[in-house]
Scaffold this active site. Structure first.
Site, mmCIF file in Angstrom:
data_model
loop_
_atom_site.group_PDB
_atom_site.id
_atom_site.type_symbol
_atom_site.label_atom_id
_atom_site.label_comp_id
_atom_site.label_asym_id
_atom_site.label_seq_id
_atom_site.Cartn_x
_atom_site.Cartn_y
_atom_site.Cartn_z
ATOM 1 N N HIS A 193 -0.933 -12.522 4.405
ATOM 2 C CA HIS A 193 -1.881 -12.069 3.403
ATOM 3 C C HIS A 193 -2.380 -13.217 2.526
ATOM 4 C CE1 HIS A 193 -3.176 -8.067 1.612
ATOM 5 N NE2 HIS A 193 -3.896 -8.988 0.985
ATOM 6 N N TYR A 248 0.813 -1.203 0.000
ATOM 7 C CA TYR A 248 0.000 0.000 0.000
ATOM 8 C C TYR A 248 0.855 1.266 0.000
ATOM 9 C CZ TYR A 248 -3.561 -3.337 1.576
ATOM 10 O OH TYR A 248 -4.395 -4.410 1.705
#
Length: 263
Positions: A78, A12
């Site tokens: 993740h 991100y």
């Protein structure tokens, strides 16, 4: 859903910036560290977020350094896939000569999990996911995941819905998928309750006792996402939404990986 939870990932590109903001907030007395819940996702590399399975401790320390923190509240895996390691902190996908995900079969999920447990023992992380703390997965009206949510509830695991709006424009552009925000039934409920479709969907997920983490870069939508506690969805509303479950996953990274990771 809370106003003091930050979900962070190297992909991100927000670790260093948020670290500066947090340091300033702590120093000014605006907020205390113990009042915040800081979450970051392990196993990070561009779209893959999984090339650090064999370097979990190093990846965590790298995130902590950028965030200017001593510990994280929650550290998540993740994707349960180990790929060829590039370099800690990088976000470049690892593909083989056939343009397919370069999976590292020498690293087991058990190895990754033990390394996650080591982070807790070292005091670098308070909790780890999936179990015993959190299971974060895609969930929205087109992909409701009722059985998974029931399983989490039964075993005391916090069910957290990422992509709670079906990815909207982002996943349409990335993966060519369709979002539930254009669903006529949800538009009808939005009109009934004088709310936006997004607010209806968020309230629906919260009603199912799941944590929701919607993503937006627009301040007005961020504010709107919090305005979901001044109305309730009746049982007939919930039953109606149940009828539009398509078992439809909108987050499809396999498009870029060359393999179906959910097969």
């Amino acid at each position: 859903m809370a106003d003091k939870v930050a979900c962070i990932a190297a992909h991100y590109k927000n670790e260093a910036e948020l670290g500066e903001v947090l340091a300033e907030a702590f120093q000014s007395g605006l907020v205390k560290r113990e009042d915040l819940s800081i979450t970051t996702k392990a196993i990070l590399t561009l779209i893959l977020w999984n090339s650090d399975h064999g370097h979990v401790v190093e990846a965590c320390k790298d995130s902590l350094k950028k965030l200017q923190l001593d510990y994280l509240d929650l550290y998540l895996v993740h994707f349960p896939i180990a790929t060829r390691h590039t370099r800690v902190g990088t976000t470049a996908s690892a593909l083989d000569e056939n343009k397919e995900l370069d999976i590292d079969t020498t690293i087991s999920l058990e190895t990754t999990w033990h390394a996650m447990e080591d982070l807790v023992s070292m005091g670098l992380v308070r909790s780890i996911g999936i179990r015993p703390a959190v299971n974060q997965f895609e969930s929205h009206p087109y992909f409701q995941r009722d059985s998974l949510i029931k399983f989490c509830r039964k075993h005391g695991v916090c069910a957290t819905a990422h992509t709670p709006l079906g990815g909207s424009v982002a996943n349409t552009e990335l993966f060519g998928s369709n979002s539930c925000v254009d669903e006529p039934i949800l538009k009808g409920l939005a009109k009934k309750h004088k709310k936006s479709v997004a607010q209806i969907v968020l309230r629906w997920n919260i009603r199912r006792n799941t944590v929701v983490i919607p993503k937006t870069s627009k301040l007005e939508r961020l504010k709107e996402n919090f305005q979901v506690f001044d109305f309730k969805l009746a049982k007939e509303d919930m039953d109606l939404i149940k009828t539009i479950d398509r078992k439809y996953r909108t987050n499809q990274p396999g498009k870029y990986w060359g393999i179906d990771v959910y097969a």
